[in-house]
Design a protein around this motif. Structure first.
Motif, PDB file in Angstrom:
ATOM      1  N   ILE A  13     -11.068   3.361   0.764  1.00 24.73           N
ATOM      2  CA  ILE A  13      -9.960   2.927   0.038  1.00 24.73           C
ATOM      3  C   ILE A  13     -10.036   3.077  -0.895  1.00 24.73           C
ATOM      4  O   ILE A  13     -10.341   1.090  -0.966  1.00 24.73           O
ATOM      5  N   SER A  14     -10.172   3.152  -2.009  1.00 22.88           N
ATOM      6  CA  SER A  14     -10.601   2.876  -3.566  1.00 22.88           C
ATOM      7  C   SER A  14      -9.869   1.850  -4.588  1.00 22.88           C
ATOM      8  O   SER A  14      -9.935   1.022  -4.993  1.00 22.88           O
ATOM      9  N   THR A  15      -8.167   2.380  -4.368  1.00 23.35           N
ATOM     10  CA  THR A  15      -7.455   1.920  -5.068  1.00 23.35           C
ATOM     11  C   THR A  15      -6.612   1.478  -4.554  1.00 23.35           C
ATOM     12  O   THR A  15      -6.174   1.792  -2.975  1.00 23.35           O
ATOM     13  N   PHE A  16      -5.648   1.018  -4.786  1.00 25.40           N
ATOM     14  CA  PHE A  16      -4.324  -0.398  -3.836  1.00 25.40           C
ATOM     15  C   PHE A  16      -3.335   0.916  -2.997  1.00 25.40           C
ATOM     16  O   PHE A  16      -3.203   1.564  -4.391  1.00 25.40           O
ATOM     17  N   PRO A  17      -2.920   0.839  -2.014  1.00 19.09           N
ATOM     18  CA  PRO A  17      -2.298   1.826  -1.915  1.00 19.09           C
ATOM     19  C   PRO A  17      -1.068   1.582  -2.149  1.00 19.09           C
ATOM     20  O   PRO A  17      -0.229   0.429  -1.753  1.00 19.09           O
ATOM     21  N   LYS A  18      -0.096   2.496  -2.896  1.00 15.66           N
ATOM     22  CA  LYS A  18       1.453   2.498  -3.069  1.00 15.66           C
ATOM     23  C   LYS A  18       2.370   2.604  -1.839  1.00 15.66           C
ATOM     24  O   LYS A  18       2.093   4.105  -0.908  1.00 15.66           O
ATOM     25  N   CYS A  19       3.671   2.460  -1.785  1.00 16.38           N
ATOM     26  CA  CYS A  19       4.478   2.554  -0.535  1.00 16.38           C
ATOM     27  C   CYS A  19       4.740   3.939  -1.210  1.00 16.38           C
ATOM     28  O   CYS A  19       4.820   4.270  -2.185  1.00 16.38           O
ATOM     29  N   TYR A  20       5.470   5.162  -0.116  1.00 11.04           N
ATOM     30  CA  TYR A  20       5.722   6.221  -0.081  1.00 11.04           C
ATOM     31  C   TYR A  20       7.208   5.953  -1.501  1.00 11.04           C
ATOM     32  O   TYR A  20       7.423   7.154  -1.721  1.00 11.04           O
ATOM     33  N   ASN A  21       8.151   5.001  -0.993  1.00  4.14           N
ATOM     34  CA  ASN A  21       9.360   4.929  -1.154  1.00  4.14           C
ATOM     35  C   ASN A  21       9.162   3.916  -2.286  1.00  4.14           C
ATOM     36  O   ASN A  21       9.664   2.302  -1.169  1.00  4.14           O
ATOM     37  N   PRO A  22       9.840   3.602  -3.394  1.00  5.08           N
ATOM     38  CA  PRO A  22       9.993   2.242  -4.222  1.00  5.08           C
ATOM     39  C   PRO A  22      10.949   1.502  -3.452  1.00  5.08           C
ATOM     40  O   PRO A  22      10.747  -0.132  -3.482  1.00  5.08           O
ATOM     41  N   GLN A  23      12.326   2.085  -3.540  1.00  6.12           N
ATOM     42  CA  GLN A  23      13.050   1.484  -2.583  1.00  6.12           C
ATOM     43  C   GLN A  23      13.076   0.279  -1.335  1.00  6.12           C
ATOM     44  O   GLN A  23      13.361  -0.454  -0.750  1.00  6.12           O
ATOM     45  N   ALA A  24      11.813   1.447  -0.627  1.00  3.86           N
ATOM     46  CA  ALA A  24      11.512   0.450   0.858  1.00  3.86           C
ATOM     47  C   ALA A  24      10.201  -0.403   0.741  1.00  3.86           C
ATOM     48  O   ALA A  24       9.968  -0.997   1.515  1.00  3.86           O
ATOM     49  N   CYS A  25      10.290  -0.638  -0.733  1.00  2.00           N
ATOM     50  CA  CYS A  25       9.222  -0.874  -1.302  1.00  2.00           C
ATOM     51  C   CYS A  25       8.739  -3.106  -1.242  1.00  2.00           C
ATOM     52  O   CYS A  25       9.928  -3.604  -2.182  1.00  2.00           O
ATOM     53  N   LEU A  26       8.389  -3.557  -0.232  1.00  2.00           N
ATOM     54  CA  LEU A  26       8.633  -5.037  -0.743  1.00  2.00           C
ATOM     55  C   LEU A  26       7.395  -6.174  -1.042  1.00  2.00           C
ATOM     56  O   LEU A  26       7.510  -6.811  -2.351  1.00  2.00           O
ATOM     57  N   GLN A  27       5.959  -5.014  -1.321  1.00  2.00           N
ATOM     58  CA  GLN A  27       4.858  -5.724  -2.362  1.00  2.00           C
ATOM     59  C   GLN A  27       4.551  -4.359  -3.447  1.00  2.00           C
ATOM     60  O   GLN A  27       4.565  -3.355  -3.976  1.00  2.00           O
ATOM     61  N   MET A  28       5.528  -4.846  -4.294  1.00  2.00           N
ATOM     62  CA  MET A  28       5.697  -3.373  -5.599  1.00  2.00           C
ATOM     63  C   MET A  28       4.660  -4.669  -6.242  1.00  2.00           C
ATOM     64  O   MET A  28       5.004  -5.283  -7.655  1.00  2.00           O
ATOM     65  N   LYS A  29       3.397  -3.944  -6.230  1.00  2.00           N
ATOM     66  CA  LYS A  29       2.472  -3.799  -6.705  1.00  2.00           C
ATOM     67  C   LYS A  29       0.921  -3.130  -7.582  1.00  2.00           C
ATOM     68  O   LYS A  29       2.260  -1.833  -6.507  1.00  2.00           O
ATOM     69  N   GLU A  30       0.726  -2.863  -8.823  1.00  2.00           N
ATOM     70  CA  GLU A  30      -0.674  -1.587  -8.615  1.00  2.00           C
ATOM     71  C   GLU A  30      -1.629  -2.273  -8.348  1.00  2.00           C
ATOM     72  O   GLU A  30      -2.417  -0.592  -8.852  1.00  2.00           O
ATOM     73  N   ASP A  31      -1.856  -2.541  -8.469  1.00  2.00           N
ATOM     74  CA  ASP A  31      -3.298  -3.688  -7.943  1.00  2.00           C
ATOM     75  C   ASP A  31      -3.673  -4.574  -6.891  1.00  2.00           C
ATOM     76  O   ASP A  31      -2.558  -5.602  -6.553  1.00  2.00           O
ATOM     77  N   TRP A  32      -5.261  -4.950  -6.661  1.00  2.00           N
ATOM     78  CA  TRP A  32      -5.649  -5.725  -5.848  1.00  2.00           C
ATOM     79  C   TRP A  32      -5.202  -7.159  -6.679  1.00  2.00           C
ATOM     80  O   TRP A  32      -5.240  -6.658  -7.794  1.00  2.00           O
ATOM     81  N   ASN A  33      -4.314  -8.796  -6.142  1.00  2.00           N
ATOM     82  CA  ASN A  33      -4.364  -9.117  -6.597  1.00  2.00           C
ATOM     83  C   ASN A  33      -5.732  -9.904  -7.503  1.00  2.00           C
ATOM     84  O   ASN A  33      -6.714  -9.611  -6.750  1.00  2.00           O
ATOM     85  N   VAL A  34      -5.728 -10.385  -8.358  1.00  2.00           N
ATOM     86  CA  VAL A  34      -6.718 -11.081  -9.191  1.00  2.00           C
ATOM     87  C   VAL A  34      -7.712 -11.935  -8.353  1.00  2.00           C
ATOM     88  O   VAL A  34      -8.612 -11.334  -8.567  1.00  2.00           O
ATOM     89  N   LYS A  35      -7.189 -12.547  -7.855  1.00  2.00           N
ATOM     90  CA  LYS A  35      -7.902 -13.371  -6.861  1.00  2.00           C
ATOM     91  C   LYS A  35      -9.040 -13.042  -5.892  1.00  2.00           C
ATOM     92  O   LYS A  35     -10.040 -13.296  -5.471  1.00  2.00           O
ATOM     93  N   ALA A  36      -8.318 -11.942  -5.389  1.00  2.47           N
ATOM     94  CA  ALA A  36      -9.336 -11.284  -4.468  1.00  2.47           C
ATOM     95  C   ALA A  36     -10.336  -9.927  -4.807  1.00  2.47           C
ATOM     96  O   ALA A  36     -11.695  -9.797  -3.963  1.00  2.47           O
ATOM     97  N   LYS A  37      -9.867  -9.789  -5.754  1.00  3.97           N
ATOM     98  CA  LYS A  37     -10.860  -8.699  -6.441  1.00  3.97           C
ATOM     99  C   LYS A  37     -11.954  -9.810  -7.037  1.00  3.97           C
ATOM    100  O   LYS A  37     -13.700  -9.187  -6.760  1.00  3.97           O
ATOM    101  N   LEU A  38     -11.636 -11.059  -7.147  1.00  2.00           N
ATOM    102  CA  LEU A  38     -12.821 -11.314  -7.924  1.00  2.00           C
ATOM    103  C   LEU A  38     -13.770 -11.912  -6.325  1.00  2.00           C
ATOM    104  O   LEU A  38     -15.090 -11.556  -6.732  1.00  2.00           O
TER     105      LEU A  38
END
Length: 262
Positions: A13-38
Motif C-alpha cells: 500500500i503506497s498511497t492512502f486508500p480511499k473509501c469507495y463511496n464518499p457518502q459512506a466515508c467517515l475519514q474524509m482525507k486524501e493522505d496520511w496524517n502529517v505526524k504519521a508520515k514523519l
C-alpha cells in the motif's frame, strides 16, 4: 528495504486508500496524517529491526450466514466457496502488508454467528483495534441486527478505541436499483453506529481488497499516532507495544477457549 518476513506484491500500500463511496466515508482525507508520515520516514531512515513489527487486531462479527468467512477467504486466499462450513467458535488469519514502505500485520478474527458460540467469540473481541460488522444485503433483518452485534464487541473493549466498519455482502445478488436502496439504508445505519460503510461481493471480489487495504491503513496509522500521543519519541515508533504472534500458539489458545466455554 529488506523485510524479515515476505510481503506479497498485492499487499503493498503506497498511497492512502480511499473509501469507495464518499457518502459512506467517515475519514474524509486524501493522505496520511502529517505526524504519521514523519514517523514513517524516521523509521525507514533508521532501518530498525524488522522482525518486530506493528500488528493490529480486527474482529469480524455478524449473524449466521451473512458471509463473514467468505469475505475473509476472498481477501486472504483469493477463494470463494459457496458451500463453506459454518465457523465453530472463532478462527483467524494473519495478513502482512507493506504500508508507505514499512511492515505491518493485520490479525483478522472470524467469529461464529450462532448464538451457542457467543461466549467463545466474545472472549476474542478484546483488544480489537477494528470491528467489522457484516450483514447480508439480500436480508434486511441482518442489517437490523448489526447494532446489537456491534455493542457486544464494543462491550469487550475500551471506549472509543476501535475503528468501526459496516460491511454489506452479496451485492452481486442484487439489481442496481435494489443495491442503491439497500446502500441508502445501510449508510443511515452506519451513521448511527459511527461506522464507515462498504458494499462488497465475496463472489466477484468487488471492493474486497480495497476494503481491507482501508482497514489496514487506518489501523496502522492510528497505532503510530497513539504512540506519538503517549509521548514516545520517533525513535520509539514501532518499537513499543509490538505483537509477535506465533500462529501455532494462537491456534492452541483458540482450541483452549472452545474447551473452557459452552
Amino acid at each position: 528495504m529488506q523485510f524479515a518476513f515476505p510481503v506479497s506484491k498485492n499487499r503493498i500500500i503506497s498511497t492512502f486508500p480511499k473509501c469507495y463511496n464518499p457518502q459512506a466515508c467517515l475519514q474524509m482525507k486524501e493522505d496520511w496524517n502529517v505526524k504519521a508520515k514523519l514517523a514513517f520516514k524516521d523509521r525507514a531512515t533508521r532501518q530498525q529491526s524488522l522482525d518486530r513489527l506493528k500488528m493490529s487486531k480486527a474482529v469480524v462479527v455478524g449473524d449466521l450466514n451473512v458471509g463473514k468467512t467468505c469475505l475473509i477467504n476472498r481477501f486472504c486466499k483469493d477463494a470463494f466457496d459457496r458451500d463453506y462450513k459454518a465457523t465453530i467458535g472463532v478462527d483467524f488469519e494473519i495478513e502482512r502488508f507493506e504500508l508507505s514502505g514499512l511492515p505491518f500485520s493485520l490479525q483478522i478474527w472470524d467469529t461464529a454467528g450462532q448464538e451457542k458460540f457467543k461466549c467463545i467469540a466474545s472472549a476474542y473481541y478484546r483488544g480489537a483495534q477494528v470491528i467489522v460488522t457484516v450483514f447480508d444485503m439480500t436480508d434486511t433483518l441482518t442489517l437490523e441486527h448489526t447494532k446489537q452485534r456491534l455493542m457486544e464487541a464494543l462491550n469487550e473493549n475500551e471506549p472509543n478505541s476501535c475503528f468501526i466498519f459496516l460491511v454489506g455482502t452479496k451485492r452481486d445478488l442484487l439489481s442496481p436499483e435494489e443495491c442503491q436502496r439497500t446502500e441508502r439504508d445501510a449508510v443511515k445505519m452506519a451513521a448511527e453506529m459511527n461506522a464507515e460503510f462498504w458494499s462488497v461481493s465475496s463472489k466477484t471480489g468487488e471492493n474486497v481488497q480495497q476494503f481491507f487495504f482501508r482497514v489496514a491503513a487506518l489501523a496502522f496509522e492510528d497505532s503510530v499516532l497513539k504512540d506519538t500521543e503517549l509521548g514516545y519519541s520517533t525513535a520509539r515508533i514501532g518499537d513499543g507495544d509490538v505483537l509477535k504472534v506465533d500462529k501455532t500458539q494462537a491456534s492452541a489458545e483458540v482450541k483452549a477457549g472452545r474447551k473452557n466455554c459452552c
